[in-house]
Design a protein around this motif. Structure first.
Motif, short mmCIF file in Angstrom:
data_model
loop_
_atom_site.label_atom_id
_atom_site.label_comp_id
_atom_site.label_asym_id
_atom_site.label_seq_id
_atom_site.Cartn_x
_atom_site.Cartn_y
_atom_site.Cartn_z
N ARG A 135 -4.52 -39.75 9.58
CA ARG A 135 -4.37 -41.28 8.75
C ARG A 135 -2.58 -41.58 8.16
N VAL A 136 -3.16 -42.48 7.68
CA VAL A 136 -1.98 -42.79 6.65
C VAL A 136 -2.72 -43.07 4.84
N ILE A 137 -1.80 -42.20 4.37
CA ILE A 137 -1.58 -43.10 3.29
C ILE A 137 -1.41 -44.34 2.81
N ILE A 138 -2.04 -44.84 2.09
CA ILE A 138 -1.77 -46.43 1.59
C ILE A 138 -2.01 -46.03 -0.38
N ASP A 139 -1.15 -47.90 -0.68
CA ASP A 139 -1.72 -47.86 -2.06
C ASP A 139 -1.04 -46.73 -2.88
N TRP A 140 0.10 -46.49 -3.17
CA TRP A 140 0.53 -45.48 -3.99
C TRP A 140 1.10 -46.50 -5.21
N GLY A 141 1.07 -47.29 -5.84
CA GLY A 141 1.38 -47.83 -6.80
C GLY A 141 1.02 -47.47 -8.48
N ASP A 142 -0.17 -46.33 -7.86
CA ASP A 142 -0.69 -45.73 -9.42
C ASP A 142 -0.20 -44.25 -8.94
N ALA A 143 0.86 -44.29 -8.31
CA ALA A 143 1.28 -42.76 -8.75
C ALA A 143 1.83 -42.39 -9.57
N PHE A 144 2.01 -40.68 -9.71
CA PHE A 144 2.76 -40.24 -11.40
C PHE A 144 3.53 -38.75 -10.98
N ALA A 145 3.67 -38.28 -11.97
CA ALA A 145 4.40 -37.30 -11.46
C ALA A 145 3.27 -36.01 -12.62
N THR A 153 14.28 -36.07 -8.79
CA THR A 153 14.98 -37.48 -8.04
C THR A 153 13.74 -38.15 -7.38
N LEU A 154 12.45 -38.07 -8.02
CA LEU A 154 11.12 -39.24 -8.03
C LEU A 154 11.75 -40.19 -9.28
N LEU A 155 11.27 -38.69 -10.15
CA LEU A 155 11.07 -39.74 -11.26
C LEU A 155 12.63 -40.91 -12.18
N ALA A 156 13.87 -40.06 -11.39
CA ALA A 156 14.91 -40.84 -11.98
C ALA A 156 14.79 -41.73 -10.82
N ALA A 157 14.05 -41.89 -9.51
CA ALA A 157 13.98 -43.03 -9.03
C ALA A 157 12.82 -44.33 -9.58
N GLY A 158 11.98 -43.44 -10.73
CA GLY A 158 11.33 -44.57 -11.72
C GLY A 158 9.64 -44.64 -11.66
N LEU A 159 9.58 -43.36 -11.08
CA LEU A 159 8.33 -42.85 -10.86
C LEU A 159 7.90 -42.19 -12.52
N PRO A 160 6.70 -42.60 -12.44
CA PRO A 160 5.99 -42.69 -14.04
C PRO A 160 5.82 -41.01 -13.92
N HIS A 181 7.54 -48.94 -9.44
CA HIS A 181 7.80 -47.38 -8.15
C HIS A 181 7.38 -47.15 -7.17
N GLU A 182 6.17 -48.04 -6.52
CA GLU A 182 5.61 -48.55 -5.57
C GLU A 182 6.94 -47.99 -4.52
N GLY A 183 7.77 -48.78 -4.36
CA GLY A 183 8.52 -48.67 -3.63
C GLY A 183 9.78 -47.52 -2.92
N PRO A 196 2.71 -26.72 -9.72
CA PRO A 196 3.99 -27.19 -9.81
C PRO A 196 3.28 -28.70 -10.16
N ASP A 197 3.97 -29.84 -11.19
CA ASP A 197 3.79 -30.83 -11.68
C ASP A 197 4.52 -31.58 -10.08
N THR A 198 4.60 -32.17 -9.63
CA THR A 198 4.73 -33.03 -8.57
C THR A 198 4.10 -34.00 -7.91
N LEU A 199 4.71 -34.68 -7.16
CA LEU A 199 3.76 -36.49 -6.91
C LEU A 199 2.38 -36.42 -6.47
N VAL A 200 1.64 -37.25 -7.51
CA VAL A 200 0.23 -37.45 -8.03
C VAL A 200 0.03 -39.23 -7.69
N HIS A 201 -0.51 -38.53 -7.05
CA HIS A 201 -0.82 -40.59 -5.62
C HIS A 201 -1.83 -41.06 -6.35
N GLY A 202 -2.75 -40.40 -8.17
CA GLY A 202 -3.41 -41.07 -9.00
C GLY A 202 -4.36 -42.24 -8.35
#
Length: 409
Positions: free
Chosen positions: A313-323, A241-248, A176-178, A293-299
């Motif tokens: 800064r730019v935040i990287i490594d979003w593979g652990d992200a979840f709702a 929208t993020l959940l529909a795109a695959g966000l855990p 889901h990182e992409g 609210p529930d939201t996008l969590v970097h993880g």
């Protein structure tokens, strides 16, 4: 602390050629392999691609003696190799092996990236393998304009407009990182690395100037928390929208399932953790009453996952992200930080300004032991999804986070 590295060499078909004699590299981190590749070239005159960890002398990262499988790039077998490496069992096929850890896997991914860059008018002049382990493989790609007449393997003359890109390959549980990067690029440009191209498990990313902010002080940590707050306020509106795109989905019901499962598997007779899971519904209901609210969590929001300078800064490594609940990120960011109370107070003030009537501090207090159990569940999931030879990367993390949860009760 350093590493003493042994490489078991295979050819592109996977046939074992032998092992190079051990050599020392200065960087202790097992997954960082640029100096491993350089060392093989400097000591033995061979070009290799590191595939995966086969064995480590220590039961947890980092340093010590480590053995990797490595694919030999180029014909022939170096005369220096020992023809009878001791790790042949770990070289057998395994169903959970990452595609980049197979012979030919890196070549396929680099070819994919080169094709995408060529479509953008860039030719790859040089590739540098930076990292490989069960969670990702990362290469730095130095490119030149397709209109340049100098050979792409030339040294780095100043008259060539060189640009850097990065290719990252991830396992299915980070697929889901992409989607997250794509959403960030559209909703909040500049928050995360620009996504140049993607396909399942592969990401081609624009370069981000600067360095990892590992040494960030409390002021910069507060700014990073502010950056993430901006993301989370925006993402709360687009969560479906993020959940529909695959966000855990780790909102309360799924979170409870994950937490219970890790306690049942690793500490079924622990009275403190069992009491925590028995009271989980009531605790999570109290969290919901705090009205964030529930939201996008970097993880995995720590300063090393931010690149830039002290003023941006730019935040990287979003593979652990979840709702899920935004408190998980501030708990991760402030773990072990002396200024944690002040940072949490600042974070809470931002949420109170955007969500009048909410109670962020109480949510943090309620979720602190749950966050530790969630971390234990994350590492348990890694262990269940990777091949056994790379288990030392994560095996100590599950008991560590179970202990942390107990300490917070």
């Amino acid at each position: 602390m350093s590493r003493v590295v042994t490489l078991v060499l295979v050819d592109p078909s996977g046939a074992v050629l032998g092992a190079l004699p051990p050599y020392e590299v200065p960087m202790p981190w097992w997954q960082e392999v640029a100096d491993v590749v350089d060392g093989a070239r400097q000591h033995y005159g061979v070009d290799v691609t590191v595939l995966r960890l086969l064995r480590a002398s220590r039961d947890r990262p980092h340093g010590g003696a480590v053995v990797y499988a490595a694919e030999l790039r180029g014909p022939g077998t170096p005369s220096i190799v020992d023809a009878a490496p001791a790790d042949t069992a770990a070289l057998a096929p395994h169903a959970r092996r990452a595609p980049w850890a197979e012979p030919g896997g890196a070549h396929a991914t680099l070819s994919w990236a080169a094709d995408r860059l060529a479509a953008r008018g860039r030719l790859v002049a040089r590739t540098v393998q930076q990292r490989t382990w069960n969670l990702s493989a990362i290469w730095r790609l130095e490119t030149v304009s397709a209109g340049d007449t100098a050979p792409v393997d030339a040294p780095h003359p100043v008259d060539l407009a060189r640009e850097t890109a990065w290719v990252k390959q991830v396992p299915p549980f980070f697929a889901h990182e992409g989607a997250v990067l794509r959403w960030l690029g559209e909703a909040l440009p500049g928050t995360a690395p620009a996504l140049l191209a993607e396909e399942p498990g592969r990401l081609l990313l624009a370069h981000v100037p600067g360095v990892g902010r590992y040494e960030a002080d409390a002021t910069e940590l507060d700014e990073l928390a502010r950056d993430m707050h901006r993301v989370q306020v925006r993402a709360a509106r687009d969560l479906e929208t993020l959940l529909a795109a695959g966000l855990p989905d780790l909102r309360a019901p799924r979170l409870a399932e994950r937490v219970r499962a890790v306690v049942a598997a690793y500490a079924p007779d622990d009275p403190a953790l069992t009491a925590l899971t028995d009271g989980l519904e009531a605790r999570l209901a109290a969290v919901a009453e705090c009205a964030l609210p529930d939201t996008l969590v970097h993880g995995d929001l720590h300063p090393g996952n931010a690149i830039g300078a002290h003023d941006g800064r730019v935040i990287i490594d979003w593979g652990d992200a979840f709702a899920g609940h935004p408190a998980f990120d501030i708990l991760r960011l402030t773990a072990g930080v002396p200024e944690a109370p002040a940072l949490i107070e600042s974070w809470a003030a931002r949420w109170r300004a955007d969500v009048p009537g909410c109670d962020p501090e109480h949510a943090v207090a309620l979720l602190a032991p749950v966050a530790a159990l969630r971390n234990a569940a994350v590492y348990a999931g890694f262990l269940a999804a990777i091949e056994p030879s790379e288990a030392p990367f994560h095996a100590a993390d599950v008991p560590f986070w179970l202990d942390a949860a107990r300490a917070l009760l």
